[in-house]
Motif scaffolding. Structure first.
Motif, mmCIF file in Angstrom:
data_model
loop_
_atom_site.group_PDB
_atom_site.id
_atom_site.type_symbol
_atom_site.label_atom_id
_atom_site.label_comp_id
_atom_site.label_asym_id
_atom_site.label_seq_id
_atom_site.Cartn_x
_atom_site.Cartn_y
_atom_site.Cartn_z
ATOM 1 N N HIS B 27 0.968 -1.253 -0.027
ATOM 2 C CA HIS B 27 -0.036 -0.124 -0.180
ATOM 3 C C HIS B 27 0.784 1.291 -0.153
ATOM 4 C CE1 HIS B 27 -3.456 -2.655 0.712
ATOM 5 N NE2 HIS B 27 -2.698 -3.036 1.844
ATOM 6 N N ARG B 250 -6.612 -4.002 -2.679
ATOM 7 C CA ARG B 250 -6.035 -2.491 -2.962
ATOM 8 C C ARG B 250 -7.176 -1.548 -3.484
ATOM 9 N NH1 ARG B 250 -0.245 -2.179 -5.029
ATOM 10 N NH2 ARG B 250 -0.724 -3.083 -6.910
ATOM 11 N N TYR B 252 -9.347 0.868 -2.528
ATOM 12 C CA TYR B 252 -9.358 1.799 -1.555
ATOM 13 C C TYR B 252 -10.606 2.550 -1.906
ATOM 14 C CZ TYR B 252 -4.417 0.934 -1.655
ATOM 15 O OH TYR B 252 -3.097 0.210 -1.461
ATOM 16 N N MET B 271 -8.452 0.485 2.651
ATOM 17 C CA MET B 271 -8.449 -0.810 1.916
ATOM 18 C C MET B 271 -9.439 -1.790 2.953
ATOM 19 S SD MET B 271 -5.963 -0.914 4.272
ATOM 20 C CE MET B 271 -4.617 -0.374 3.446
#
Lengths: 440, 356
Positions: B27, B250, B252, B271
């Motif tokens: 991340h 991932r 988000y 996330m």
């Protein structure tokens, strides 16, 4: 059972147990005394204080066996701040210490296998596998593991510990509070200290709620003072090994470190280390060498090989090698220099953030260089600990640099802190043999 | 689909005057890097690099991503890299950042980023300051100092890309691609700029894909080699959804506001459940169960890189929980390589048979 009866039973059981443990300690002291009268060729007899240490830790585990329902129980990771929890009256228990004890009692492999049987990989930390296995088997060499009301985990020693304690939280159905300590690639930044400080303040609120008691900064500071003083005495004990010949080895320190890890902040711990210091001073005065034929002095990097402490000490001693210092045992002396009683929470944050294992490989290397100079060392023993990555990563470069810059040889010994199945006696013995030749 | 290759993107970025930032899993704030004129190119190995190259720095029991990336970053292949960002994902990447920074000392700087594990107010405040600290370092390396409005524009663009990525990743059954093509497209986000990915996503052929046999959820860090998908298809199953660190973990939340750092901090903590941020097990399982049920996945395949502790710790509880909801579960551990062993293929084959 009524609460009054439960408290009466608890007090009775603890009092009876303590009487038994005192008797056991006196017998052990007598045995050590008799040992000192015999001639020794490799290692001096153990310190008399070992008997007291055994009593102290056993008393703590004894209380833990009966404490549920009497006091609130907090589990904490070995690098976590305990001052807040102690000040709120929690009974403290650290799974790390329990796992190490299982390793030294050689029951860890059985527990690891139980964890592996439900799917935990052999590649994860063997402390974690030991504690998970102990839960699954409902077995422990310490009587009974107290059920936690709160689990406090601080990742200043590794990230693994967070995964391990979260798994324990699932098994014991207990809340897990994380003290997240950003890894320090360089010096601690203000925002990193502030982050840890904020979390400690949050911990005080959570712990207050669970304990039912009111948090007192005054009480916490008093506990911090005792812990700081105990850490200072612990540091003084370890520094006695600067003397030639060294009165204690790092293997003595590995055994003696139990109370500073599991019971710091308690007056009984401080008193214990003061007694140890007196005994070590006595050895220095009388010229007692921990390794009878001390020829080479080395640093031990990483955790001990708990199930082979005696063998390792004797094998090294047979070559005249005295492991006189370890960055691992020194880690619990850190707070001796850094805890500021006037700003307890911030000071606590700074101290725990700066734990050696939360520092960069370069910082560790510089620390090794300092120890090499201060303890007048001839070599470094790197325990490449298969299931402890954060401690072991960097050793290859550290060894090469120490040799290039200081001409100090290093040996990388492959083993594991608790899993005896990855230990090859012949391989390690051969390595030590070659290492002695390199220093010769 | 015609997906630009990494080297094309690197070339384009250089021609545009951008610098290349090598980025380790998982991340990181893409918009921030872009605003400072860096094109992030992620390193998940690379698989083709010799594992032995990292052995002189790390013991054998370290994961392949660390071994191979260390070697790669130290080789001529990384000559275009202007800086490397190593987020604090696990003990191994922590060790890698430390060893490279302190001992290997590459020509381009190593930047680090600590990702708090909790989701408390203190975590958010820390994330903001950590991002400010990273901004200062990026400014030093790039010599650029983007304004808030420039940064907000990059955030807007990345938000759009996140939305597109999520739409694609969550709708496997709506795209007429093979599994391998589909995941090659998703994984192109490891190096494609947001605008290129958005444009590319618009060209995905819509339509019902030829998904044969039972659908599985694929979890783990990174599906290398990508031939894994071909084998799953060959055995008569397909991947209907994923929980891969390089893909769906991932997704988000697009965040908005006036303060760019505050937006990015919120986003970095938004996330889905992830092993590397130590999401509590119950929360992670609830999320996975929901996704499995929504997509009708009939089992879960965890395809893991050897020595990945964050993944390993979840396995026993996850396996039990999945089996409790009658979802067969297979855990495979392997090293990053160009080929899959027969042993692994046999296990996947047997797993698919169980599902069929």
């Amino acid at each position: 059972m009524s609460p009054k009866n439960q408290i009466d039973d608890y007090r009775k059981a603890v009092a009876e147990g303590k009487r038994y443990l005192r008797k056991q300690r006196l017998q052990q002291e007598k045995m050590i005394l008799e040992e000192t009268k015999k001639p020794h060729t490799l290692l001096s007899p153990p310190l008399k204080s070992l008997a007291r240490m055994s009593e102290l830790l056993s008393q703590n585990y004894l209380e833990g066996s009966y404490v549920n329902g009497i006091k609130k129980v907090a589990w904490f990771s070995s690098g976590a701040p305990t001052e807040i929890l102690q000040s709120l009256g929690f009974f403290l228990y650290t799974p790390d210490n329990h796992a190490a004890l299982c390793g030294s009692r050689r029951v860890a492999v059985e527990y690891c296998e139980a964890a592996e049987n439900v799917g935990y990989s052999r590649d994860i930390c063997s402390y974690a596998r030991t504690d998970i296995g102990a839960f699954l088997l409902n077995k422990t060499p310490v009587g009974k593991i107290p059920k936690p009301d709160l689990i406090v985990v601080c990742n200043n020693i590794c990230q693994t510990i967070l995964h391990w304690y979260q798994a324990m939280g699932v098994y014991y159905d207990a809340p897990v509070f994380l003290i997240d300590t950003p890894f320090l690639y360089e010096d601690a930044q203000d925002h990193q200290v502030e982050f840890v400080k904020n979390q400690l303040e949050e911990l005080a609120e959570v712990a207050e709620r669970i304990s039912g008691n009111t948090f007192s900064m005054k009480k916490m500071t008093a506990i911090g003072d005792i812990g700081m003083e105990a850490a200072a005495v612990w540091l003084e004990i370890l520094n006695k090994a600067k003397h030639r010949p060294a009165p204690i080895t790092t293997f003595d320190a590995f055994i003696l470190m139990g109370p500073i890890v599991a019971m710091r902040g308690q007056k009984v711990t401080l008193d214990f280390y003061r007694d140890v210091l007196k005994e070590v001073d006595e050895r220095v005065k009388n010229g007692v060498a921990a390794v009878i034929t001390e020829k080479y002095r080395v640093l031990w990097d990483n955790l001990p090989i708990w199930y082979r402490i005696k063998w390792t000490a004797e094998t090294l001693a047979s070559h005249g090698i005295a492991a006189v210092v370890s960055n691992y045992t020194l880690s619990w002396a850190d707070s001796a220099q850094k805890l500021d009683p006037n700003r307890p929470i911030e000071s606590c944050a700074r101290t725990y953030l700066k734990s050696l294992l939360n520092r960069s490989a370069g910082y560790k290397l510089n620390d090794m260089k300092r120890l090499i100079k201060e303890f007048d060392l001839d070599g470094v023993l790197f325990h490449s600990d298969r299931s402890c990555k954060p401690y072991s990563l960097g050793q290859e470069d550290q060894r090469a640099i120490l040799f290039d810059e200081l001409h100090v040889p290093g040996l990388i010994m492959e083993a594991d802190h608790n899993d005896a199945r990855v230990f090859s006696e012949e391989q390690v013995a051969n390595g030590i043999n070659a290492f002695a030749e390199m220093m010769g | 689909m015609n997906i630009p290759r990494r080297k094309d993107i690197i070339k384009q970025a250089k021609e545009k005057g951008d610098k290349i930032a090598a980025v380790m899993p998982i991340h990181y704030p893409r918009a921030l890097l872009r605003a400072y004129g860096f094109q992030p190119i992620e390193l998940w190995g690379p698989p083709h690099v010799d594992h032995m190259g990292g052995v002189q720095h790390f013991p054998e029991y370290t994961c392949d991503i660390v071994h191979k990336s260390t070697y790669f970053l130290n080789s001529d292949e990384a000559k275009d890299v202007a800086c490397t960002l190593i987020p604090h994902t696990c003990d191994s990447l922590q060790g890698m950042a430390s060893v490279i920074n302190d001992f290997i000392k590459p020509q381009s700087p190593i930047l680090t980023l600590y990702h708090p594990r909790g989701r408390r107010k203190s975590d958010f405040l820390f994330m903001e300051k950590e991002l400010k600290s990273l901004s200062a370092k990026l400014e030093t390396v790039s010599g650029k100092s983007p304004s808030d409005s420039e940064l907000l524009e990059h955030i807007r663009l990345e938000n759009e890309a996140i939305t597109v990525f999520e739409k694609v990743a969550m709708s496997r059954e709506q795209y007429s691609l093979t599994d391998r093509e589909f995941y090659t497209l998703l994984r192109s986000r490891e190096y494609l700029p947001a605008e290129t990915f958005i444009e590319l996503a618009q060209k995905i052929p819509a339509g019902k894909p030829d998904l044969k046999g039972p659908g599985i959820m694929l979890s783990g860090i990174v599906p290398e080699p990508m031939a894994l998908f071909d084998h799953i298809n060959r055995f008569g199953a397909h991947v209907i959804c994923d929980d891969l660190a390089c893909c769906s973990r991932r997704i988000y939340q697009p965040c908005w506001g006036d303060d760019p750092i505050s937006i990015l901090a919120n986003q970095m903590l938004s996330m889905p459940p992830d092993t590397t941020i130590s999401t509590p097990f119950a929360e992670r399982f609830a999320y996975l169960k929901k996704r499995v049920n929504e997509k009708g996945a009939q089992g879960m395949l965890v395809y893991n890189i050897k020595f990945c502790e964050p993944e390993l710790f979840y396995m026993p509880l996850l396996e039990k929980a999945m089996k409790d909801i009658s979802k067969p579960f297979l855990f495979i551990e392997t090293e990053l390589s160009d080929e899959l062993s027969h042993q692994i293929l046999n296990r996947i084959n047997a797993f698919v048979e169980v599902l069929s």
